[in-house]
Design a protein around this motif. Structure first.
Motif, short mmCIF file in Angstrom:
data_model
loop_
_atom_site.label_atom_id
_atom_site.label_comp_id
_atom_site.label_asym_id
_atom_site.label_seq_id
_atom_site.Cartn_x
_atom_site.Cartn_y
_atom_site.Cartn_z
N LYS A 18 0.81 -1.23 0.00
CA LYS A 18 0.00 0.00 0.00
C LYS A 18 0.84 1.27 0.00
CE LYS A 18 -3.92 -2.27 0.60
NZ LYS A 18 -4.85 -2.48 -0.45
N SER A 19 2.17 1.14 -0.01
CA SER A 19 3.02 2.33 0.05
C SER A 19 3.05 3.05 -1.29
CB SER A 19 4.44 1.95 0.48
OG SER A 19 5.04 1.13 -0.49
N PHE A 20 3.30 4.34 -1.23
CA PHE A 20 3.39 5.14 -2.44
C PHE A 20 4.83 5.32 -2.90
CE2 PHE A 20 -0.65 6.53 -0.58
CZ PHE A 20 -1.48 6.27 -1.66
N PHE A 21 5.76 5.16 -1.98
CA PHE A 21 7.17 5.30 -2.29
C PHE A 21 7.91 4.06 -1.81
CE2 PHE A 21 5.46 9.56 -1.52
CZ PHE A 21 5.72 10.15 -2.75
N ASN A 22 9.00 3.74 -2.48
CA ASN A 22 9.83 2.60 -2.10
C ASN A 22 9.01 1.31 -2.01
OD1 ASN A 22 12.16 4.23 -1.85
ND2 ASN A 22 11.46 4.88 0.17
N GLU A 23 8.29 1.03 -3.08
CA GLU A 23 7.50 -0.18 -3.10
C GLU A 23 8.39 -1.40 -2.92
OE1 GLU A 23 7.34 2.08 -5.53
OE2 GLU A 23 5.31 2.84 -5.54
N ASP A 24 7.86 -2.41 -2.27
CA ASP A 24 8.60 -3.66 -2.05
C ASP A 24 8.24 -4.61 -3.19
OD1 ASP A 24 9.69 -6.04 -1.22
OD2 ASP A 24 9.09 -5.79 0.87
N TYR A 25 9.05 -4.62 -4.22
CA TYR A 25 8.74 -5.42 -5.41
C TYR A 25 8.83 -6.92 -5.12
CZ TYR A 25 8.96 -0.98 -7.80
OH TYR A 25 8.73 0.32 -8.19
N ALA A 26 9.71 -7.32 -4.22
CA ALA A 26 9.81 -8.74 -3.86
C ALA A 26 8.51 -9.17 -3.17
CB ALA A 26 11.01 -8.98 -2.96
N LYS A 27 7.99 -8.32 -2.31
CA LYS A 27 6.73 -8.62 -1.63
C LYS A 27 5.59 -8.72 -2.64
CE LYS A 27 3.74 -6.72 2.01
NZ LYS A 27 3.55 -5.59 2.93
N GLN A 28 5.59 -7.83 -3.62
CA GLN A 28 4.57 -7.86 -4.66
C GLN A 28 4.68 -9.13 -5.49
OE1 GLN A 28 4.90 -4.21 -6.88
NE2 GLN A 28 4.35 -2.94 -5.13
N ALA A 29 5.90 -9.50 -5.85
CA ALA A 29 6.10 -10.71 -6.66
C ALA A 29 5.64 -11.95 -5.91
CB ALA A 29 7.58 -10.84 -7.03
N LYS A 30 5.95 -12.03 -4.62
CA LYS A 30 5.50 -13.17 -3.81
C LYS A 30 3.98 -13.20 -3.73
CE LYS A 30 9.68 -13.46 -1.06
NZ LYS A 30 10.31 -13.20 0.21
N ALA A 31 3.37 -12.04 -3.60
CA ALA A 31 1.90 -11.97 -3.54
C ALA A 31 1.29 -12.43 -4.86
CB ALA A 31 1.45 -10.55 -3.21
#
Length: 87
Positions: A18-31
Motif C-alpha cells: 500500500k506504500s506510495f514510495f519505495n514499493e517492495d517489489y519482492a513482496k509484490q512478486a510473492k503476492a
C-alpha cells in the motif's frame, strides 16, 4: 471460470503493498505468485528443467488410460513437480 490472469495479478499487487514510495517489489512478486497458485495456476518454464522429463518418464501412471487421460495426468504431474528440478 477462473478470473482472467491479469485481474489476479493486478489484485495481488494492489493488496500486497500500500506504500506510495519505495514499493517492495519482492513482496509484490510473492503476492502475485501466491495469488496465481491459489487460483490454480503455476509459473513454469517453457522448456522442462533438467531431470524433470526423466523423472516424469519414471513416474508415468500405470494402467490402461485413454490418451487424453494420460496426457492430462502427465501434464498435471509435470507442472506440479517443476519446482523440484527448477534450480
Amino acid at each position: 471460470m477462473p478470473a482472467p490472469i491479469e485481474d489476479i495479478i493486478a489484485k495481488a499487487i494492489k493488496d500486497a503493498d500500500k506504500s506510495f514510495f519505495n514499493e517492495d517489489y519482492a513482496k509484490q512478486a510473492k503476492a502475485v505468485t501466491a495469488a496465481l497458485k491459489k487460483a490454480g495456476y503455476e509459473v513454469a518454464p517453457v522448456k522442462p528443467p533438467p531431470g524433470l522429463v526423466e523423472w516424469a518418464k519414471d513416474n508415468i501412471p500405470f494402467g490402461r488410460l485413454r490418451p487424453a487421460e494420460l496426457i492430462t495426468q502427465m501434464y498435471s504431474m509435470m507442472v506440479e513437480n517443476v519446482r523440484r528440478f527448477d534450480k
